[in-house]
Scaffold this motif. Sequence first.
Motif, PDB file in Angstrom:
ATOM      1  N   ARG A 175      10.572 -12.605   6.721  1.00 19.42           N
ATOM      2  CA  ARG A 175       9.622 -11.446   6.529  1.00 19.42           C
ATOM      3  C   ARG A 175       8.675 -11.555   7.716  1.00 19.42           C
ATOM      4  N   LEU A 176       8.586 -12.239   8.669  1.00 15.29           N
ATOM      5  CA  LEU A 176       8.045 -12.116  10.192  1.00 15.29           C
ATOM      6  C   LEU A 176       8.946 -11.289  10.939  1.00 15.29           C
ATOM      7  N   GLN A 177      10.264 -11.771  10.635  1.00 13.47           N
ATOM      8  CA  GLN A 177      11.286 -10.909  11.590  1.00 13.47           C
ATOM      9  C   GLN A 177      11.147  -9.397  11.111  1.00 13.47           C
ATOM     10  N   GLU A 178      11.153  -9.176   9.980  1.00 20.01           N
ATOM     11  CA  GLU A 178      10.982  -7.811   9.366  1.00 20.01           C
ATOM     12  C   GLU A 178       9.872  -6.887  10.142  1.00 20.01           C
ATOM     13  N   VAL A 179       8.602  -7.733  10.186  1.00 19.94           N
ATOM     14  CA  VAL A 179       7.397  -7.162  10.575  1.00 19.94           C
ATOM     15  C   VAL A 179       7.346  -6.853  12.167  1.00 19.94           C
ATOM     16  N   VAL A 180       8.140  -7.940  12.885  1.00 21.05           N
ATOM     17  CA  VAL A 180       8.492  -7.664  14.344  1.00 21.05           C
ATOM     18  C   VAL A 180       9.257  -6.401  14.617  1.00 21.05           C
ATOM     19  N   TRP A 181      10.452  -6.464  13.867  1.00 20.47           N
ATOM     20  CA  TRP A 181      11.368  -5.199  13.946  1.00 20.47           C
ATOM     21  C   TRP A 181      10.619  -3.990  13.623  1.00 20.47           C
ATOM     22  N   ALA A 182       9.674  -4.028  12.515  1.00 19.87           N
ATOM     23  CA  ALA A 182       8.829  -2.597  12.250  1.00 19.87           C
ATOM     24  C   ALA A 182       8.073  -2.223  13.368  1.00 19.87           C
ATOM     25  N   TRP A 183       7.175  -3.281  13.911  1.00 20.28           N
ATOM     26  CA  TRP A 183       6.470  -2.979  14.960  1.00 20.28           C
ATOM     27  C   TRP A 183       7.143  -2.356  16.219  1.00 20.28           C
ATOM     28  N   ASP A 184       8.329  -2.925  16.680  1.00 17.30           N
ATOM     29  CA  ASP A 184       9.052  -2.318  17.570  1.00 17.30           C
ATOM     30  C   ASP A 184       9.372  -0.808  17.580  1.00 17.30           C
ATOM     31  N   GLN A 185       9.685  -0.525  16.372  1.00 15.01           N
ATOM     32  CA  GLN A 185      10.073   1.117  16.047  1.00 15.01           C
ATOM     33  C   GLN A 185       8.842   1.869  16.275  1.00 15.01           C
ATOM     34  N   ILE A 186       7.621   1.294  15.719  1.00 18.33           N
ATOM     35  CA  ILE A 186       6.409   2.164  16.083  1.00 18.33           C
ATOM     36  C   ILE A 186       5.983   2.488  17.435  1.00 18.33           C
ATOM     37  N   ARG A 187       6.221   1.207  18.209  1.00 19.95           N
ATOM     38  CA  ARG A 187       5.627   0.902  19.444  1.00 19.95           C
ATOM     39  C   ARG A 187       6.388   1.936  20.279  1.00 19.95           C
ATOM     40  N   GLU A 188       7.450   2.109  20.040  1.00 17.18           N
ATOM     41  CA  GLU A 188       8.685   3.154  20.900  1.00 17.18           C
ATOM     42  C   GLU A 188       8.853   4.407  20.378  1.00 17.18           C
ATOM     43  N   SER A 189       7.861   4.711  19.116  1.00 20.36           N
ATOM     44  CA  SER A 189       8.320   5.875  18.503  1.00 20.36           C
ATOM     45  C   SER A 189       7.397   7.114  19.265  1.00 20.36           C
ATOM     46  N   ARG A 190       7.925   8.279  19.141  1.00 19.10           N
ATOM     47  CA  ARG A 190       6.899   9.267  19.861  1.00 19.10           C
ATOM     48  C   ARG A 190       6.203  10.082  18.803  1.00 19.10           C
ATOM     49  N   TYR A 191       6.283   9.753  17.593  1.00 20.17           N
ATOM     50  CA  TYR A 191       5.426  10.336  16.393  1.00 20.17           C
ATOM     51  C   TYR A 191       4.189   9.852  16.116  1.00 20.17           C
ATOM     52  N   ALA A 223       9.493   1.516   8.781  1.00 20.53           N
ATOM     53  CA  ALA A 223       8.496   0.560   9.519  1.00 20.53           C
ATOM     54  C   ALA A 223       7.205   0.461   8.922  1.00 20.53           C
ATOM     55  N   LEU A 224       6.888   1.889   8.499  1.00 20.83           N
ATOM     56  CA  LEU A 224       5.488   1.865   7.989  1.00 20.83           C
ATOM     57  C   LEU A 224       5.276   1.217   6.618  1.00 20.83           C
ATOM     58  N   GLU A 225       6.483   1.242   5.759  1.00 23.39           N
ATOM     59  CA  GLU A 225       6.510   0.550   4.429  1.00 23.39           C
ATOM     60  C   GLU A 225       6.549  -1.021   4.567  1.00 23.39           C
ATOM     61  N   ILE A 226       6.927  -1.643   5.702  1.00 21.72           N
ATOM     62  CA  ILE A 226       7.243  -2.914   5.818  1.00 21.72           C
ATOM     63  C   ILE A 226       5.860  -3.344   6.499  1.00 21.72           C
ATOM     64  N   LEU A 227       5.119  -2.428   7.230  1.00 17.63           N
ATOM     65  CA  LEU A 227       3.838  -2.901   7.841  1.00 17.63           C
ATOM     66  C   LEU A 227       2.532  -2.557   7.027  1.00 17.63           C
ATOM     67  N   VAL A 250       0.924  -1.245  -0.097  1.00 16.66           N
ATOM     68  CA  VAL A 250      -0.096   0.108  -0.018  1.00 16.66           C
ATOM     69  C   VAL A 250       0.905   1.338  -0.082  1.00 16.66           C
ATOM     70  N   ALA A 251       0.688   2.179  -1.058  1.00 24.20           N
ATOM     71  CA  ALA A 251       1.443   3.330  -1.209  1.00 24.20           C
ATOM     72  C   ALA A 251       1.258   4.098   0.180  1.00 24.20           C
ATOM     73  N   THR A 252       2.195   4.486   0.913  1.00 23.44           N
ATOM     74  CA  THR A 252       2.673   5.297   2.072  1.00 23.44           C
ATOM     75  C   THR A 252       2.314   6.706   1.738  1.00 23.44           C
ATOM     76  N   THR A 253       1.209   7.349   1.830  1.00 22.87           N
ATOM     77  CA  THR A 253       1.277   8.671   1.618  1.00 22.87           C
ATOM     78  C   THR A 253       1.846   9.699   2.370  1.00 22.87           C
ATOM     79  N   VAL A 254       2.750  10.178   1.955  1.00 16.96           N
ATOM     80  CA  VAL A 254       3.422  11.146   2.948  1.00 16.96           C
ATOM     81  C   VAL A 254       2.738  12.409   3.206  1.00 16.96           C
ATOM     82  N   THR A 255       2.149  12.358   4.439  1.00 18.56           N
ATOM     83  CA  THR A 255       1.722  13.865   4.949  1.00 18.56           C
ATOM     84  C   THR A 255       2.313  14.481   5.869  1.00 18.56           C
TER      85      THR A 255
END
Length: 210
Positions: free
Chosen positions: A191-207, A151-155, A136-141
Amino acid sequence: MMQKPPFEFDIRVTSDKKKKKTGRRGMSGAFETSQKQCDFPGCEAAGLYRAPKSPDLLDEFFWFCKDHVREYNLKWNFFNGTSDDEFQKFLDKSRVWERETKPFSQKDDGRAWARLGVDDPMGILGEKATQNPGRVATTVTRKLPSTERKALEILDARDTWTRAEIRKQYKSLVKDLHPDMNGGNRDDEARLQEVVWAWDQIRESRYFRD
């Protein structure tokens, strides 16, 4: 005493000429070493000249004497028995060295698997099975660090989603990729390891807001 030639063979010009006389055609096309008799009925002369038997048997030869090979060549017609359409097809192929250009496959022609070299005559895989829509194209807003953007691209998520929405996407991907949900198949482990890594970045992000 004659010295042994270098490199274990005779490099003299006279020796090379002697070799060329054996089994070689002369300038006239005659095979001087041929022991065959002319194939023309009733002719007993030596058959020193060869000629193909037919357009379909170009590797099989008649052997004629000089007079009869000339007569045979005058009557030879490679296209004998060929229709006009067959002759035109031969000319068309000759222009491209008998390697015709195949047309490009049209989109949604139902041959996606065939183009990848997969033989599926029963259509089990389906016509559109290889038509990968991509992520899914990630619309940069808004501006995000490169780690969070990756991480968004992976998820397959958008930067406008909340953390809860991204977590829902993450759980869905884990369910699809986990070996326990695929009969122990571990092909998607990377691919599963990538997904887990991506969620870890989002979970700890302040954005992202909860």
